[in-house]
Design a protein around this motif. Sequence first.
Motif, PDB file in Angstrom:
ATOM      1  N   GLN A 104       0.845  -1.192   0.000  1.00  0.00           N
ATOM      2  CA  GLN A 104       0.000   0.000   0.000  1.00  0.00           C
ATOM      3  C   GLN A 104       0.878   1.240   0.000  1.00  0.00           C
ATOM      4  N   GLY A 105       1.504   1.521  -1.116  1.00  0.00           N
ATOM      5  CA  GLY A 105       2.387   2.682  -1.213  1.00  0.00           C
ATOM      6  C   GLY A 105       3.730   2.417  -0.552  1.00  0.00           C
ATOM      7  N   ALA A 124       1.099  -4.027   3.611  1.00  0.00           N
ATOM      8  CA  ALA A 124       0.331  -4.679   2.555  1.00  0.00           C
ATOM      9  C   ALA A 124      -0.970  -5.244   3.102  1.00  0.00           C
ATOM     10  N   HIS A 125      -1.949  -5.334   2.208  1.00  0.00           N
ATOM     11  CA  HIS A 125      -3.233  -5.946   2.527  1.00  0.00           C
ATOM     12  C   HIS A 125      -3.383  -7.176   1.644  1.00  0.00           C
ATOM     13  N   ARG A 131      -9.630 -14.984   5.134  1.00  0.00           N
ATOM     14  CA  ARG A 131      -9.631 -13.929   6.156  1.00  0.00           C
ATOM     15  C   ARG A 131      -8.800 -12.753   5.664  1.00  0.00           C
ATOM     16  N   PRO A 132      -9.374 -11.529   5.649  1.00  0.00           N
ATOM     17  CA  PRO A 132      -8.579 -10.368   5.245  1.00  0.00           C
ATOM     18  C   PRO A 132      -7.480 -10.089   6.275  1.00  0.00           C
ATOM     19  N   LEU A 133      -6.292  -9.768   5.791  1.00  0.00           N
ATOM     20  CA  LEU A 133      -5.140  -9.542   6.651  1.00  0.00           C
ATOM     21  C   LEU A 133      -4.380  -8.292   6.243  1.00  0.00           C
ATOM     22  N   ARG A 134      -3.693  -7.751   7.215  1.00  0.00           N
ATOM     23  CA  ARG A 134      -2.744  -6.669   6.954  1.00  0.00           C
ATOM     24  C   ARG A 134      -1.380  -7.150   7.439  1.00  0.00           C
ATOM     25  N   LEU A 135      -0.375  -6.865   6.653  1.00  0.00           N
ATOM     26  CA  LEU A 135       1.009  -7.196   6.977  1.00  0.00           C
ATOM     27  C   LEU A 135       1.803  -5.905   7.031  1.00  0.00           C
ATOM     28  N   VAL A 136       2.487  -5.688   8.144  1.00  0.00           N
ATOM     29  CA  VAL A 136       3.415  -4.573   8.271  1.00  0.00           C
ATOM     30  C   VAL A 136       4.751  -5.205   8.637  1.00  0.00           C
TER      31      VAL A 136
END
Length: 173
Positions: A104-105, A124-125, A131-136
């Motif tokens: 995401q940018g 990132a998403h 299952r929706p996830l976010r990764l940092v």
Amino acid sequence: MRNLISAAALAALLALAACSPRYNWREASDNGAHFVVLLPGKPATVTRPVDLDGPKVDMTMTAAEAGGATFAVGTAELADAAAAVKALDAMSTALLNNIGGRPQGTALLPGKTDGFSRSIDLDAHGAAGGRPLRLVARLAARDRRIYQVLILGDEKALTDENIETFFGSFKPT
């Protein structure tokens, strides 16, 4: 004066309510003491072989789960500094592929990157298991050692405060 005390008491109660007991931040490191970091619970450590698009190494992951997210630090040592720098691309690709994610940018995570020969920050998403996830994540190389510092989980679990606490506390040793 009474209103001032009531306002102060209310502010204190709100601050305490915001500090969820599920985040029991404590200092942790891997058994080889290659880093220190704050984790939101009792950590578990596991070592597994990984393929970094060529070199196969044993990566040790130290992680804790809290509030719908996994907070983890992985570390491994490669044959030389050039291999460590190159391995970051393989780690980035694998992490994104694991969740079918897209960055995401340009991510600029908290914490210092001094002393690393290279680092990559990801935000990132994606999804896994429906299952929706976010990764940092921050992937970094220092000499022959690589670090994989990440939070993976539900979007709501990845608050600015948790990201700041976790990434701001990470220090390679």
